[in-house]
Each structure stands twice: as C-alpha cells, then as structure tokens.
Design a protein around this motif. Sequence first.
Motif, PDB file in Angstrom:
ATOM      1  N   LEU B  32       1.144  -1.483  -0.267  1.00  0.00           N
ATOM      2  CA  LEU B  32       0.247   0.334  -0.068  1.00  0.00           C
ATOM      3  C   LEU B  32       1.173   1.001   0.073  1.00  0.00           C
ATOM      4  CD1 LEU B  32      -3.030   0.877   2.111  1.00  0.00           C
ATOM      5  CD2 LEU B  32      -1.412   2.436   2.376  1.00  0.00           C
ATOM      6  N   TYR B  33       0.879   2.375  -1.030  1.00  0.00           N
ATOM      7  CA  TYR B  33       0.851   3.427  -1.354  1.00  0.00           C
ATOM      8  C   TYR B  33       0.567   4.442  -0.531  1.00  0.00           C
ATOM      9  CZ  TYR B  33       3.668   0.353  -4.144  1.00  0.00           C
ATOM     10  OH  TYR B  33       4.485  -1.337  -4.465  1.00  0.00           O
ATOM     11  N   TRP B  34       0.853   5.773  -0.214  1.00  0.00           N
ATOM     12  CA  TRP B  34       0.181   6.987  -0.280  1.00  0.00           C
ATOM     13  C   TRP B  34       1.002   8.173  -0.715  1.00  0.00           C
ATOM     14  CZ3 TRP B  34      -4.652   8.208   1.098  1.00  0.00           C
ATOM     15  CH2 TRP B  34      -5.060   7.320   2.786  1.00  0.00           C
ATOM     16  N   TYR B  35       0.025   9.103  -1.587  1.00  0.00           N
ATOM     17  CA  TYR B  35       0.578  10.130  -2.247  1.00  0.00           C
ATOM     18  C   TYR B  35       0.334  10.970  -1.689  1.00  0.00           C
ATOM     19  CZ  TYR B  35       3.315   6.754  -5.537  1.00  0.00           C
ATOM     20  OH  TYR B  35       3.718   4.845  -6.239  1.00  0.00           O
ATOM     21  N   GLN B  36       1.239  12.330  -1.851  1.00  0.00           N
ATOM     22  CA  GLN B  36       0.928  13.630  -2.138  1.00  0.00           C
ATOM     23  C   GLN B  36       0.573  14.508  -3.371  1.00  0.00           C
ATOM     24  OE1 GLN B  36       3.282  16.605  -0.521  1.00  0.00           O
ATOM     25  NE2 GLN B  36       1.190  17.642   1.163  1.00  0.00           N
ATOM     26  N   GLN B  37      -0.263  15.043  -3.881  1.00  0.00           N
ATOM     27  CA  GLN B  37      -0.318  15.438  -5.151  1.00  0.00           C
ATOM     28  C   GLN B  37      -0.838  17.337  -4.932  1.00  0.00           C
ATOM     29  OE1 GLN B  37      -2.477  13.811  -8.035  1.00  0.00           O
ATOM     30  NE2 GLN B  37      -1.855  14.875 -10.350  1.00  0.00           N
ATOM     31  N   ILE B  38       0.242  17.791  -5.057  1.00  0.00           N
ATOM     32  CA  ILE B  38      -0.166  19.088  -5.131  1.00  0.00           C
ATOM     33  C   ILE B  38      -0.375  20.071  -6.293  1.00  0.00           C
ATOM     34  CG2 ILE B  38       1.048  21.291  -4.562  1.00  0.00           C
ATOM     35  CD1 ILE B  38       2.558  20.521  -2.002  1.00  0.00           C
ATOM     36  N   LEU B  39      -1.141  20.547  -6.233  1.00  0.00           N
ATOM     37  CA  LEU B  39      -1.570  21.113  -8.049  1.00  0.00           C
ATOM     38  C   LEU B  39      -0.708  21.844  -8.946  1.00  0.00           C
ATOM     39  CD1 LEU B  39      -4.696  21.669  -9.327  1.00  0.00           C
ATOM     40  CD2 LEU B  39      -3.997  24.290  -8.451  1.00  0.00           C
ATOM     41  N   GLY B  40      -0.940  21.147  -9.935  1.00  0.00           N
ATOM     42  CA  GLY B  40       0.106  21.424 -10.367  1.00  0.00           C
ATOM     43  C   GLY B  40       1.803  20.357 -10.535  1.00  0.00           C
ATOM     44  N   GLN B  41       1.152  19.450 -10.003  1.00  0.00           N
ATOM     45  CA  GLN B  41       2.709  18.708  -9.654  1.00  0.00           C
ATOM     46  C   GLN B  41       2.183  17.297  -9.926  1.00  0.00           C
ATOM     47  OE1 GLN B  41       4.965  19.459  -6.505  1.00  0.00           O
ATOM     48  NE2 GLN B  41       4.580  21.446  -6.981  1.00  0.00           N
ATOM     49  N   GLY B  42       3.391  16.645 -10.114  1.00  0.00           N
ATOM     50  CA  GLY B  42       3.381  15.073 -10.187  1.00  0.00           C
ATOM     51  C   GLY B  42       2.878  14.418  -8.241  1.00  0.00           C
ATOM     52  N   PRO B  43       2.155  13.203  -8.050  1.00  0.00           N
ATOM     53  CA  PRO B  43       2.045  12.620  -7.202  1.00  0.00           C
ATOM     54  C   PRO B  43       3.549  12.643  -6.755  1.00  0.00           C
ATOM     55  CG  PRO B  43       0.714  11.315  -8.379  1.00  0.00           C
ATOM     56  CD  PRO B  43       1.246  11.902  -9.220  1.00  0.00           C
ATOM     57  N   LYS B  44       3.678  12.579  -4.937  1.00  0.00           N
ATOM     58  CA  LYS B  44       4.425  12.371  -4.502  1.00  0.00           C
ATOM     59  C   LYS B  44       4.577  11.031  -3.200  1.00  0.00           C
ATOM     60  CE  LYS B  44       6.759  14.323  -0.654  1.00  0.00           C
ATOM     61  NZ  LYS B  44       7.322  15.980  -0.031  1.00  0.00           N
ATOM     62  N   LEU B  45       5.899   9.819  -3.559  1.00  0.00           N
ATOM     63  CA  LEU B  45       5.643   9.341  -3.034  1.00  0.00           C
ATOM     64  C   LEU B  45       5.917   9.777  -0.961  1.00  0.00           C
ATOM     65  CD1 LEU B  45       5.152   5.945  -2.169  1.00  0.00           C
ATOM     66  CD2 LEU B  45       7.664   6.235  -2.096  1.00  0.00           C
ATOM     67  N   LEU B  46       4.902   9.201  -0.287  1.00  0.00           N
ATOM     68  CA  LEU B  46       5.008   9.744   1.425  1.00  0.00           C
ATOM     69  C   LEU B  46       5.433   8.460   2.022  1.00  0.00           C
ATOM     70  CD1 LEU B  46       1.878  12.217   1.972  1.00  0.00           C
ATOM     71  CD2 LEU B  46       3.917  12.641   1.546  1.00  0.00           C
ATOM     72  N   ILE B  47       4.858   7.554   1.397  1.00  0.00           N
ATOM     73  CA  ILE B  47       5.427   5.928   2.400  1.00  0.00           C
ATOM     74  C   ILE B  47       4.991   5.616   1.779  1.00  0.00           C
ATOM     75  CG2 ILE B  47       2.949   6.095   4.060  1.00  0.00           C
ATOM     76  CD1 ILE B  47       4.150   5.567   6.350  1.00  0.00           C
ATOM     77  N   GLN B  48       5.237   4.291   2.004  1.00  0.00           N
ATOM     78  CA  GLN B  48       4.911   2.804   1.478  1.00  0.00           C
ATOM     79  C   GLN B  48       4.719   1.135   2.826  1.00  0.00           C
ATOM     80  OE1 GLN B  48       8.074   1.387  -1.653  1.00  0.00           O
ATOM     81  NE2 GLN B  48       7.073  -0.411  -2.296  1.00  0.00           N
ATOM     82  N   GLN B  80      -1.227  16.548  11.620  1.00  0.00           N
ATOM     83  CA  GLN B  80      -1.429  17.377  13.291  1.00  0.00           C
ATOM     84  C   GLN B  80      -0.409  17.954  12.976  1.00  0.00           C
ATOM     85  OE1 GLN B  80      -2.594  14.992  16.148  1.00  0.00           O
ATOM     86  NE2 GLN B  80      -2.860  16.440  17.348  1.00  0.00           N
ATOM     87  N   PRO B  81      -0.317  19.406  13.125  1.00  0.00           N
ATOM     88  CA  PRO B  81      -1.175  19.926  12.761  1.00  0.00           C
ATOM     89  C   PRO B  81      -0.852  19.877  11.900  1.00  0.00           C
ATOM     90  CG  PRO B  81       0.612  21.737  13.161  1.00  0.00           C
ATOM     91  CD  PRO B  81       1.114  19.869  14.060  1.00  0.00           C
ATOM     92  N   ALA B  82      -1.901  20.546  10.849  1.00  0.00           N
ATOM     93  CA  ALA B  82      -2.216  21.086   9.181  1.00  0.00           C
ATOM     94  C   ALA B  82      -1.312  22.424   8.810  1.00  0.00           C
ATOM     95  CB  ALA B  82      -3.667  20.982   8.833  1.00  0.00           C
ATOM     96  N   LYS B  83      -0.578  22.414   7.587  1.00  0.00           N
ATOM     97  CA  LYS B  83      -0.175  24.248   7.517  1.00  0.00           C
ATOM     98  C   LYS B  83      -1.264  24.186   6.268  1.00  0.00           C
ATOM     99  CE  LYS B  83       4.221  23.451   9.406  1.00  0.00           C
ATOM    100  NZ  LYS B  83       5.511  24.026   9.562  1.00  0.00           N
ATOM    101  N   LEU B  84      -0.815  25.561   5.572  1.00  0.00           N
ATOM    102  CA  LEU B  84      -1.789  25.794   4.381  1.00  0.00           C
ATOM    103  C   LEU B  84      -0.534  25.437   3.292  1.00  0.00           C
ATOM    104  CD1 LEU B  84      -1.674  29.876   4.793  1.00  0.00           C
ATOM    105  CD2 LEU B  84      -3.365  28.194   5.095  1.00  0.00           C
ATOM    106  N   GLU B  85       0.650  24.662   3.612  1.00  0.00           N
ATOM    107  CA  GLU B  85       1.005  23.842   2.379  1.00  0.00           C
ATOM    108  C   GLU B  85       0.468  22.280   2.349  1.00  0.00           C
ATOM    109  OE1 GLU B  85       2.486  25.493   4.318  1.00  0.00           O
ATOM    110  OE2 GLU B  85       4.372  24.747   5.630  1.00  0.00           O
ATOM    111  N   ASP B  86      -0.709  22.677   2.481  1.00  0.00           N
ATOM    112  CA  ASP B  86      -0.163  20.858   3.059  1.00  0.00           C
ATOM    113  C   ASP B  86      -1.431  20.344   2.133  1.00  0.00           C
ATOM    114  OD1 ASP B  86       0.594  20.371   6.282  1.00  0.00           O
ATOM    115  OD2 ASP B  86       1.111  20.049   5.281  1.00  0.00           O
ATOM    116  N   SER B  87      -1.890  21.826   1.418  1.00  0.00           N
ATOM    117  CA  SER B  87      -3.057  21.558   0.511  1.00  0.00           C
ATOM    118  C   SER B  87      -3.324  20.483  -0.795  1.00  0.00           C
ATOM    119  CB  SER B  87      -3.914  22.704   0.577  1.00  0.00           C
ATOM    120  OG  SER B  87      -4.212  23.367   1.265  1.00  0.00           O
ATOM    121  N   ALA B  88      -3.820  19.696  -1.016  1.00  0.00           N
ATOM    122  CA  ALA B  88      -3.154  18.659  -1.919  1.00  0.00           C
ATOM    123  C   ALA B  88      -4.122  17.433  -2.114  1.00  0.00           C
ATOM    124  CB  ALA B  88      -1.824  18.033  -1.569  1.00  0.00           C
TER     125      ALA B  88
END
Lengths: 113, 113
Positions: B32-48, B80-88
Amino acid sequence: GDSVTQMEGPVTLSEEAFLTINCTYTATGYPSLFWYVQYPGEGLQLLLKATKADDKGSNKGFEATYRKETTSFHLEKGSVQVSDSAVYFCALKRSNSGYALNFGKGTSLLVTP
Amino acid sequence: EAGVAQSPRYKIIEKRQSVAFWCNPISGHATLYWYQQILGQGPKLLIQFQNNGVVDDSQLPKDRFSAERLKGVDSTLKIQPAKLEDSAVYLCASSGEWNTEAFFGQGTRLTVV
C-alpha cells in the motif's frame, strides 16, 4: 536522486493532430518507465509501460519507446481524439522499490473538435 | 473487483487543525502506498507499506504526518497540525505483489485555510 522531467503544458491540439509529449529521466541502474493518465474527475490510470531499453509500450493508440542512450520515454499518438483530453504523467520505478513511482509534473492535453 | 476506496473525498480544515484520511486497498493486496499530489505537480510518494510494516517513509514529514496499517489491510494517514502547504490531493494505491502494478484510488482533496 531519481527524477523525471516532462514538457510543460498545457498542450492544445485539434482533433486528428499528431501528439508528442516529451519525457526524460535521471536514474541510477535500470528503471522501468511508465505513462499514466488522469481523465477529468477520475483517478490515475496506467496507460503504458516499458521495463528495459528499446522496449516499446503501447495502448489505445499511444506509444512510447524506452531510449537509454537519450534517457527518454516520449509519448506519441498519431491522431488524437477529444476523448484524449487529460493530464499525462511520466513516471519511473527503480528495480528494487516495489512499485513506488517517481512522477513528473504532468502535461495537460486539450483536444478541440 | 472493487477498486481502492478512499474517504472522505473532500475535506476543508483550518490551519493547525488535525485531519485523517482512510484507505481500503483492493482485497488481498499486500503493498500500500500513500502519495501527495499538490496542484500542478505530479504525485510524490509519502510512505510505502508491505503488509503492516513500513518499507519506505523517507519523504514523510514525520513532525506532522503519521500513517499506520495496523492489520495489514486498510490504512490511515494523519496530519497534525495542518499547514497551508498541506493542501493537496492525497492518493492511496495498492498492489498485489511487491513488484506488480499498483492501482490508485480517486484520492482525498484537502484544503487547508
């Protein structure tokens, strides 16, 4: 580290035009290369892949050839349709990383009638 | 065959609040994988994960992000805690065997205001 660079979008084409989306990569060893597509409102889908040099991946009229000498994996289609409008992502996978992918930034394609 | 299920589909929170995302992989899929995809970018692997063990979390910002897969089936990702740059968009993917194709869920779109 490993990385993928795609041409900037958006790309706008008329229906039946020829499509090329450039992708180059930097990686150690022998990565596998992929193109994924994200249609509006849908999840990421695998479009095609190639696992070794000179392999050609193909699907739905799209093709890409793994070129080790130029570290490239350009996506091509001879005649695009309106339904091909989507965001296309080039990605690579190292051989020892399971299926963990490094994605490019994506290229948005809009095909007009 | 049911696909990768993620919930919620959308979430809006204020900065400094906490949030959790849930993923149910395809039945029987060990990786199982989690990715973060920020607007305008490709997905980035967070954890596997492989079953309930972490294989790679090198890109997970561990000061605020955590993830678990306690029984080797579904998984949660927390901020926790969320920041503005976590919007994705947070994408979950799963694959049956270590080196086989991973299938993506539709993602959870997080907006931090």
